[in-house]
Design a protein around this motif. Structure first.
Motif, PDB file in Angstrom:
ATOM      1  N   PRO A 148      -4.097  -4.964  -8.810  1.00 38.84           N
ATOM      2  CA  PRO A 148      -3.070  -4.623  -7.645  1.00 38.84           C
ATOM      3  C   PRO A 148      -1.911  -5.394  -7.565  1.00 38.84           C
ATOM      4  CG  PRO A 148      -5.104  -4.508  -6.616  1.00 38.84           C
ATOM      5  CD  PRO A 148      -5.294  -4.908  -8.020  1.00 38.84           C
ATOM      6  N   ALA A 193       0.344  -4.241 -10.428  1.00 39.98           N
ATOM      7  CA  ALA A 193       1.097  -3.248 -10.173  1.00 39.98           C
ATOM      8  C   ALA A 193       2.180  -3.323  -9.169  1.00 39.98           C
ATOM      9  CB  ALA A 193       0.062  -2.250  -9.435  1.00 39.98           C
ATOM     10  N   ALA A 194       1.802  -4.120  -8.098  1.00 40.81           N
ATOM     11  CA  ALA A 194       2.919  -4.483  -7.234  1.00 40.81           C
ATOM     12  C   ALA A 194       4.079  -5.365  -7.633  1.00 40.81           C
ATOM     13  CB  ALA A 194       2.367  -5.204  -6.220  1.00 40.81           C
ATOM     14  N   LEU A 213       6.301  -2.779  -9.791  1.00 40.18           N
ATOM     15  CA  LEU A 213       7.006  -1.924  -8.798  1.00 40.18           C
ATOM     16  C   LEU A 213       8.084  -2.584  -8.071  1.00 40.18           C
ATOM     17  CD1 LEU A 213       3.976   0.233  -7.242  1.00 40.18           C
ATOM     18  CD2 LEU A 213       5.605   1.053  -8.655  1.00 40.18           C
ATOM     19  N   GLY A 258       2.454   6.851  -3.159  1.00 39.19           N
ATOM     20  CA  GLY A 258       2.467   5.958  -4.028  1.00 39.19           C
ATOM     21  C   GLY A 258       1.311   5.080  -4.005  1.00 39.19           C
ATOM     22  N   ALA A 259       0.794   4.580  -2.956  1.00 34.09           N
ATOM     23  CA  ALA A 259      -0.050   3.554  -2.914  1.00 34.09           C
ATOM     24  C   ALA A 259      -1.353   4.263  -3.003  1.00 34.09           C
ATOM     25  CB  ALA A 259      -0.003   2.785  -1.465  1.00 34.09           C
ATOM     26  N   ALA A 310      -1.905   6.741  -5.151  1.00 31.66           N
ATOM     27  CA  ALA A 310      -1.909   6.894  -6.663  1.00 31.66           C
ATOM     28  C   ALA A 310      -2.018   5.758  -7.485  1.00 31.66           C
ATOM     29  CB  ALA A 310      -0.348   7.661  -6.938  1.00 31.66           C
ATOM     30  N   TYR A 311      -1.465   4.486  -7.263  1.00 27.68           N
ATOM     31  CA  TYR A 311      -1.740   3.486  -7.893  1.00 27.68           C
ATOM     32  C   TYR A 311      -2.972   2.881  -7.449  1.00 27.68           C
ATOM     33  CZ  TYR A 311       2.778   2.650 -10.073  1.00 27.68           C
ATOM     34  OH  TYR A 311       3.788   2.819 -10.920  1.00 27.68           O
ATOM     35  N   ALA A 312      -3.540   2.830  -6.378  1.00 26.62           N
ATOM     36  CA  ALA A 312      -4.814   2.320  -6.047  1.00 26.62           C
ATOM     37  C   ALA A 312      -6.218   3.300  -6.829  1.00 26.62           C
ATOM     38  CB  ALA A 312      -4.932   2.428  -4.706  1.00 26.62           C
ATOM     39  N   SER A 313      -5.853   4.534  -6.833  1.00 22.24           N
ATOM     40  CA  SER A 313      -6.814   5.279  -7.609  1.00 22.24           C
ATOM     41  C   SER A 313      -6.683   5.085  -9.013  1.00 22.24           C
ATOM     42  CB  SER A 313      -6.794   6.742  -7.279  1.00 22.24           C
ATOM     43  OG  SER A 313      -5.266   7.117  -7.506  1.00 22.24           O
ATOM     44  N   GLY A 314      -5.493   4.926  -9.684  1.00 21.00           N
ATOM     45  CA  GLY A 314      -5.112   4.784 -11.052  1.00 21.00           C
ATOM     46  C   GLY A 314      -5.970   3.228 -11.427  1.00 21.00           C
ATOM     47  N   ILE A 315      -5.688   2.303 -10.650  1.00 21.40           N
ATOM     48  CA  ILE A 315      -6.414   1.084 -10.944  1.00 21.40           C
ATOM     49  C   ILE A 315      -7.861   1.238 -10.759  1.00 21.40           C
ATOM     50  CG2 ILE A 315      -6.735  -1.077 -10.007  1.00 21.40           C
ATOM     51  CD1 ILE A 315      -3.854  -1.370  -9.109  1.00 21.40           C
TER      52      ILE A 315
END
Length: 135
Positions: free
Chosen positions: A18, A21-22, A25, A71-72, A74-79
């Motif tokens: 995370p 990713a942050a 972004l 967005g959060a 989507a990124y969290a589930s992707g990770i």
């Protein structure tokens, strides 16, 4: 350990996904802001208020909800998907988004697919099957 855990700090400690990713972004946002500041990209906002079923909110509330929540999530589930599926399979599965968008454009908008697009779709699907069988 997976390949996703290989990003490390200067001390050799792994960087949590995370945070990675942050950081990406944030750098992207700063790059866009810089391009807006020098006039390469336009920057406009609106003072409009949005009405959602009787609730009136400023435009930035909807923007924060869209970016922050969608967005959060989507990124969290992707990770989480990369950790659970492995980076190779997760990368190939992410390509399905392109296949779905292309199929939707063909079915809903009536856009015709070129032969090279059909070949690309087959290559992606075969690649996903091969990766899945080797894991």
């Amino acid at each position: 350990r997976t390949d996703a855990d290989n990003a490390v700090t200067h001390t050799g400690e792994p960087v949590p996904p995370p945070v990675l990713a942050a950081g990406g972004l944030g750098l992207g946002a700063l790059g866009l802001l810089a391009l807006c500041a020098v006039g390469v990209l336009p920057w406009t906002t609106s003072a409009l208020r949005l009405d959602y079923g009787g609730l009136t909110v400023p435009w930035w509330t909807a923007a924060l909800a869209l970016g922050g929540v969608s967005g959060a999530v989507a990124y969290a589930s992707g990770i989480l998907a990369v950790r659970r599926l492995g980076p190779r399979l997760a990368a190939f599965l992410a390509l399905i988004e392109v296949l779905i968008a292309t199929a939707t454009a063909a079915l809903v908008l009536g856009q015709a697919l070129a032969p090279i697009q059909w070949i690309g779709a087959v290559v992606v699907i075969v690649g996903i099957i091969i990766i899945r069988r080797t894991q």
